[in-house]
Design a protein around this motif. Structure first.
Motif, PDB file in Angstrom:
ATOM      1  N   ALA A  36      -5.656 -36.318  20.412  1.00  0.00           N
ATOM      2  CA  ALA A  36      -6.651 -37.237  20.986  1.00  0.00           C
ATOM      3  C   ALA A  36      -8.061 -36.675  20.797  1.00  0.00           C
ATOM      4  N   TYR A  37      -8.231 -35.396  21.052  1.00  0.00           N
ATOM      5  CA  TYR A  37      -9.540 -34.755  20.902  1.00  0.00           C
ATOM      6  C   TYR A  37     -10.005 -34.801  19.438  1.00  0.00           C
ATOM      7  N   CYS A  38      -9.072 -34.562  18.524  1.00  0.00           N
ATOM      8  CA  CYS A  38      -9.413 -34.550  17.093  1.00  0.00           C
ATOM      9  C   CYS A  38      -9.422 -35.944  16.469  1.00  0.00           C
ATOM     10  N   ARG A  39      -8.976 -36.949  17.224  1.00  0.00           N
ATOM     11  CA  ARG A  39      -8.963 -38.345  16.770  1.00  0.00           C
ATOM     12  C   ARG A  39      -8.120 -38.546  15.507  1.00  0.00           C
ATOM     13  N   ARG A  40      -6.982 -37.849  15.455  1.00  0.00           N
ATOM     14  CA  ARG A  40      -6.082 -37.991  14.312  1.00  0.00           C
ATOM     15  C   ARG A  40      -4.721 -37.414  14.658  1.00  0.00           C
ATOM     16  N   GLN A  41      -3.753 -37.727  13.826  1.00  0.00           N
ATOM     17  CA  GLN A  41      -2.415 -37.174  13.990  1.00  0.00           C
ATOM     18  C   GLN A  41      -2.202 -36.127  12.911  1.00  0.00           C
ATOM     19  N   PHE A  42      -1.506 -35.049  13.261  1.00  0.00           N
ATOM     20  CA  PHE A  42      -1.341 -33.956  12.315  1.00  0.00           C
ATOM     21  C   PHE A  42       0.011 -33.947  11.621  1.00  0.00           C
ATOM     22  N   GLY A  43       1.042 -34.531  12.226  1.00  0.00           N
ATOM     23  CA  GLY A  43       2.359 -34.550  11.604  1.00  0.00           C
ATOM     24  C   GLY A  43       2.400 -35.499  10.418  1.00  0.00           C
TER      25      GLY A  43
END
Length: 178
Positions: A36-43
């Motif tokens: 949420a903080y980075c505004r993206r999904q990492f998987g």
């Protein structure tokens, strides 16, 4: 999740299994908060986005690194003549029309999804940020207010209570898109 219980316990120096359930829950919470903080999904997964902005040479996708772009279209028609900036999550073209839809696969192989054939490639700083978040949450659960009558609990939001070292580790991975 951005790390595993085993890896978090190793980094935190926890030898027994008595906190495994709590650590697993906090890894999930930490992963959600970091994404949420980075505004993206990492998987690694498939995404579909419609970008409504117009003009310009660059089309910024929310999730990256890009693994494969399978479809770029506007009003159902395929768009051609673009290239990829994989690590930055951008598509580059002479000029982009408005309302472009992009289907693409992006992200990292997370530690819990890794196999011998496909090893994890999540940057270590992201995994470490999650472990620091877990460590912080085990000490400071993030409660900002409590009310006893009819029980009410509030938690910090929007990264305001994200520990400073975690924010620092996440800075290079924070998406510029709102």
């Amino acid at each position: 999740m951005l790390t595993t219980v085993s890896r978090a316990k190793d980094m935190l120096g926890i030898m027994d299994d008595s906190q495994d359930t709590q650590i697993e829950a906090l890894i999930g919470v930490g992963t959600d908060a970091i994404e949420a903080y980075c505004r993206r999904q990492f998987g690694r997964r498939v995404h579909t986005e419609t970008i409504e902005r117009t003009a310009g040479q660059y089309l910024q996708l929310r999730n990256y690194p890009i693994i494969e772009v399978t479809n770029v279209n506007r009003n159902g028609g395929q768009l051609k003549g673009w290239s990829e900036a994989i690590e930055k999550g951008m598509l580059i073209r002479e000029d982009w029309p408005p309302d472009v839809s992009v289907e693409y696969e992006a992200g990292y192989v997370l530690p819990g999804d890794a196999t011998e054939e496909v090893p994890a490639n999540l940057p270590r700083s992201l995994e470490y940020a999650c472990i620091l978040f877990v460590q912080y949450a085990m000490r400071e659960p993030g409660v900002t207010s409590v009310r006893i009558g009819d029980l009410s609990v509030s938690y910090a939001q929007d990264g305001a209570d994200m520990p400073g070292p975690v924010r620092s580790l996440l800075a290079p991975y924070r998406n510029p898109l709102p």
